[in-house]
Design a protein around this motif. Structure first.
Motif, PDB file in Angstrom:
ATOM      1  N   LEU A  69       0.825  -1.206   0.000  1.00 42.28           N
ATOM      2  CA  LEU A  69       0.000   0.000   0.000  1.00 42.28           C
ATOM      3  C   LEU A  69       0.861   1.258   0.000  1.00 42.28           C
ATOM      4  O   LEU A  69       0.541   2.243  -0.672  1.00 42.28           O
ATOM      5  CB  LEU A  69      -0.948  -0.017   1.199  1.00 42.28           C
ATOM      6  CG  LEU A  69      -2.063  -1.056   1.125  1.00 42.28           C
ATOM      7  CD1 LEU A  69      -2.723  -1.247   2.486  1.00 42.28           C
ATOM      8  CD2 LEU A  69      -3.095  -0.644   0.070  1.00 42.28           C
ATOM      9  N   TRP A  70       1.950   1.229   0.765  1.00 44.33           N
ATOM     10  CA  TRP A  70       2.853   2.376   0.847  1.00 44.33           C
ATOM     11  C   TRP A  70       3.437   2.709  -0.517  1.00 44.33           C
ATOM     12  O   TRP A  70       3.571   3.874  -0.885  1.00 44.33           O
ATOM     13  CB  TRP A  70       3.952   2.062   1.851  1.00 44.33           C
ATOM     14  CG  TRP A  70       4.943   3.163   2.120  1.00 44.33           C
ATOM     15  CD1 TRP A  70       4.679   4.487   2.301  1.00 44.33           C
ATOM     16  CD2 TRP A  70       6.355   3.032   2.267  1.00 44.33           C
ATOM     17  NE1 TRP A  70       5.841   5.185   2.568  1.00 44.33           N
ATOM     18  CE2 TRP A  70       6.886   4.299   2.548  1.00 44.33           C
ATOM     19  CE3 TRP A  70       7.218   1.936   2.201  1.00 44.33           C
ATOM     20  CZ2 TRP A  70       8.239   4.515   2.745  1.00 44.33           C
ATOM     21  CZ3 TRP A  70       8.562   2.155   2.417  1.00 44.33           C
ATOM     22  CH2 TRP A  70       9.064   3.430   2.678  1.00 44.33           C
ATOM     23  N   SER A  71       3.763   1.676  -1.273  1.00 41.66           N
ATOM     24  CA  SER A  71       4.397   1.911  -2.571  1.00 41.66           C
ATOM     25  C   SER A  71       3.379   2.205  -3.677  1.00 41.66           C
ATOM     26  O   SER A  71       3.763   2.586  -4.782  1.00 41.66           O
ATOM     27  CB  SER A  71       5.261   0.708  -2.965  1.00 41.66           C
ATOM     28  OG  SER A  71       4.467  -0.439  -3.125  1.00 41.66           O
ATOM     29  N   ASP A  72       2.098   2.058  -3.391  1.00 44.25           N
ATOM     30  CA  ASP A  72       1.051   2.304  -4.376  1.00 44.25           C
ATOM     31  C   ASP A  72       0.546   3.740  -4.227  1.00 44.25           C
ATOM     32  O   ASP A  72      -0.200   4.053  -3.297  1.00 44.25           O
ATOM     33  CB  ASP A  72      -0.095   1.311  -4.164  1.00 44.25           C
ATOM     34  CG  ASP A  72      -1.231   1.499  -5.153  1.00 44.25           C
ATOM     35  OD1 ASP A  72      -1.158   2.394  -6.029  1.00 44.25           O
ATOM     36  OD2 ASP A  72      -2.219   0.750  -5.029  1.00 44.25           O
ATOM     37  N   GLU A  73       0.930   4.588  -5.152  1.00 44.57           N
ATOM     38  CA  GLU A  73       0.523   5.994  -5.086  1.00 44.57           C
ATOM     39  C   GLU A  73      -0.988   6.181  -5.292  1.00 44.57           C
ATOM     40  O   GLU A  73      -1.522   7.233  -4.990  1.00 44.57           O
ATOM     41  CB  GLU A  73       1.294   6.819  -6.125  1.00 44.57           C
ATOM     42  CG  GLU A  73       2.772   6.899  -5.828  1.00 44.57           C
ATOM     43  CD  GLU A  73       3.531   7.677  -6.887  1.00 44.57           C
ATOM     44  OE1 GLU A  73       2.904   8.283  -7.784  1.00 44.57           O
ATOM     45  OE2 GLU A  73       4.774   7.680  -6.808  1.00 44.57           O
ATOM     46  N   ALA A  76      -6.052   3.353  -1.809  1.00 41.02           N
ATOM     47  CA  ALA A  76      -7.201   3.941  -1.119  1.00 41.02           C
ATOM     48  C   ALA A  76      -6.897   3.896   0.369  1.00 41.02           C
ATOM     49  O   ALA A  76      -6.561   2.839   0.912  1.00 41.02           O
ATOM     50  CB  ALA A  76      -8.459   3.142  -1.434  1.00 41.02           C
ATOM     51  N   SER A  77      -6.991   5.022   1.014  1.00 42.94           N
ATOM     52  CA  SER A  77      -6.625   5.068   2.434  1.00 42.94           C
ATOM     53  C   SER A  77      -7.529   4.187   3.295  1.00 42.94           C
ATOM     54  O   SER A  77      -7.130   3.763   4.376  1.00 42.94           O
ATOM     55  CB  SER A  77      -6.632   6.509   2.950  1.00 42.94           C
ATOM     56  OG  SER A  77      -7.926   7.061   2.889  1.00 42.94           O
ATOM     57  N   PHE A  78      -8.728   3.874   2.803  1.00 43.27           N
ATOM     58  CA  PHE A  78      -9.608   3.015   3.606  1.00 43.27           C
ATOM     59  C   PHE A  78      -8.994   1.637   3.807  1.00 43.27           C
ATOM     60  O   PHE A  78      -9.252   0.985   4.812  1.00 43.27           O
ATOM     61  CB  PHE A  78     -11.017   2.920   3.007  1.00 43.27           C
ATOM     62  CG  PHE A  78     -11.133   2.072   1.768  1.00 43.27           C
ATOM     63  CD1 PHE A  78     -11.295   0.688   1.861  1.00 43.27           C
ATOM     64  CD2 PHE A  78     -11.112   2.656   0.513  1.00 43.27           C
ATOM     65  CE1 PHE A  78     -11.406  -0.090   0.724  1.00 43.27           C
ATOM     66  CE2 PHE A  78     -11.227   1.882  -0.633  1.00 43.27           C
ATOM     67  CZ  PHE A  78     -11.368   0.514  -0.530  1.00 43.27           C
ATOM     68  N   GLU A  79      -8.157   1.180   2.871  1.00 44.89           N
ATOM     69  CA  GLU A  79      -7.499  -0.118   3.034  1.00 44.89           C
ATOM     70  C   GLU A  79      -6.482  -0.064   4.183  1.00 44.89           C
ATOM     71  O   GLU A  79      -6.386  -1.002   4.975  1.00 44.89           O
ATOM     72  CB  GLU A  79      -6.798  -0.538   1.746  1.00 44.89           C
ATOM     73  CG  GLU A  79      -7.742  -0.832   0.593  1.00 44.89           C
ATOM     74  CD  GLU A  79      -6.990  -1.192  -0.669  1.00 44.89           C
ATOM     75  OE1 GLU A  79      -6.448  -2.309  -0.724  1.00 44.89           O
ATOM     76  OE2 GLU A  79      -6.948  -0.355  -1.591  1.00 44.89           O
ATOM     77  N   VAL A  80      -5.761   1.024   4.247  1.00 42.57           N
ATOM     78  CA  VAL A  80      -4.776   1.200   5.314  1.00 42.57           C
ATOM     79  C   VAL A  80      -5.496   1.322   6.656  1.00 42.57           C
ATOM     80  O   VAL A  80      -5.110   0.699   7.650  1.00 42.57           O
ATOM     81  CB  VAL A  80      -3.884   2.436   5.054  1.00 42.57           C
ATOM     82  CG1 VAL A  80      -2.842   2.583   6.151  1.00 42.57           C
ATOM     83  CG2 VAL A  80      -3.224   2.358   3.679  1.00 42.57           C
ATOM     84  N   LYS A  81      -6.564   2.100   6.653  1.00 44.70           N
ATOM     85  CA  LYS A  81      -7.346   2.283   7.880  1.00 44.70           C
ATOM     86  C   LYS A  81      -7.920   0.953   8.351  1.00 44.70           C
ATOM     87  O   LYS A  81      -7.907   0.657   9.559  1.00 44.70           O
ATOM     88  CB  LYS A  81      -8.468   3.292   7.652  1.00 44.70           C
ATOM     89  CG  LYS A  81      -9.283   3.585   8.888  1.00 44.70           C
ATOM     90  CD  LYS A  81     -10.323   4.667   8.625  1.00 44.70           C
ATOM     91  CE  LYS A  81     -11.109   4.963   9.896  1.00 44.70           C
ATOM     92  NZ  LYS A  81     -12.052   6.075   9.696  1.00 44.70           N
ATOM     93  N   ALA A  82      -8.408   0.130   7.438  1.00 39.60           N
ATOM     94  CA  ALA A  82      -8.971  -1.170   7.804  1.00 39.60           C
ATOM     95  C   ALA A  82      -7.908  -2.054   8.464  1.00 39.60           C
ATOM     96  O   ALA A  82      -8.191  -2.733   9.457  1.00 39.60           O
ATOM     97  CB  ALA A  82      -9.559  -1.860   6.575  1.00 39.60           C
TER      98      ALA A  82
END
Length: 141
Positions: A69-73, A76-82
């Motif tokens: 996720l970090w390397s994917d510009e 979707a922040s919801f994935e990180v939040k989840a």
């Protein structure tokens, strides 16, 4: 920079850096003519990211997801939040289990005379001679 410099800059041990490389969390750095690994600033940033994620309790697999996720510009922040909320829930369950263990130990300590006699409810419970740890600690809460 060599592995020692990367370790010093990130606080990640050389052994763990090699491990992260072996399991694919960091790409294998190029090697110098001498055979030593040659780490870049990007590698150091990735190692810091891994160390910070480990400090927050994320597993190796979860860190792999976070790195993707970090390397994917276009993430979707919801994935990180989840991921963060799932980890927080897991930690909450662990806190509850630790609190129950603490309560059981405190109960056992209160019931132990703590003197020169050999009989001890703590040893009895741990050895299985008494199985009232959970029942007793539930009353103490």
């Amino acid at each position: 920079m060599n592995i020692g410099d990367a370790s010093q800059r990130t606080g990640v041990s050389q052994r763990m850096i090699r491990h992260y490389e072996k399991i694919g969390l960091i790409p294998a750095p190029p090697r110098r003519e001498s055979g030593y690994r040659d780490y870049s600033d990007a590698d150091v940033n990735r190692l810091r990211f891994i160390a910070n994620a480990r400090d927050l309790g994320f597993s190796i697999d979860e860190i792999g997801e976070l790195l993707q996720l970090w390397s994917d510009e276009h993430r979707a922040s919801f994935e990180v939040k989840a991921l963060a909320l799932a980890k927080a829930d897991e930690l909450g369950r662990k806190v509850g289990a630790l609190a129950a263990m603490r309560s059981s130990l405190l109960h056992l300590a209160r019931t132990c005379h703590g003197d020169d006699r050999p009989d001890c409810p703590i040893i009895d419970t741990i050895s299985g001679e008494k199985s009232a740890v959970h029942a007793s600690s539930a009353k103490d809460n």
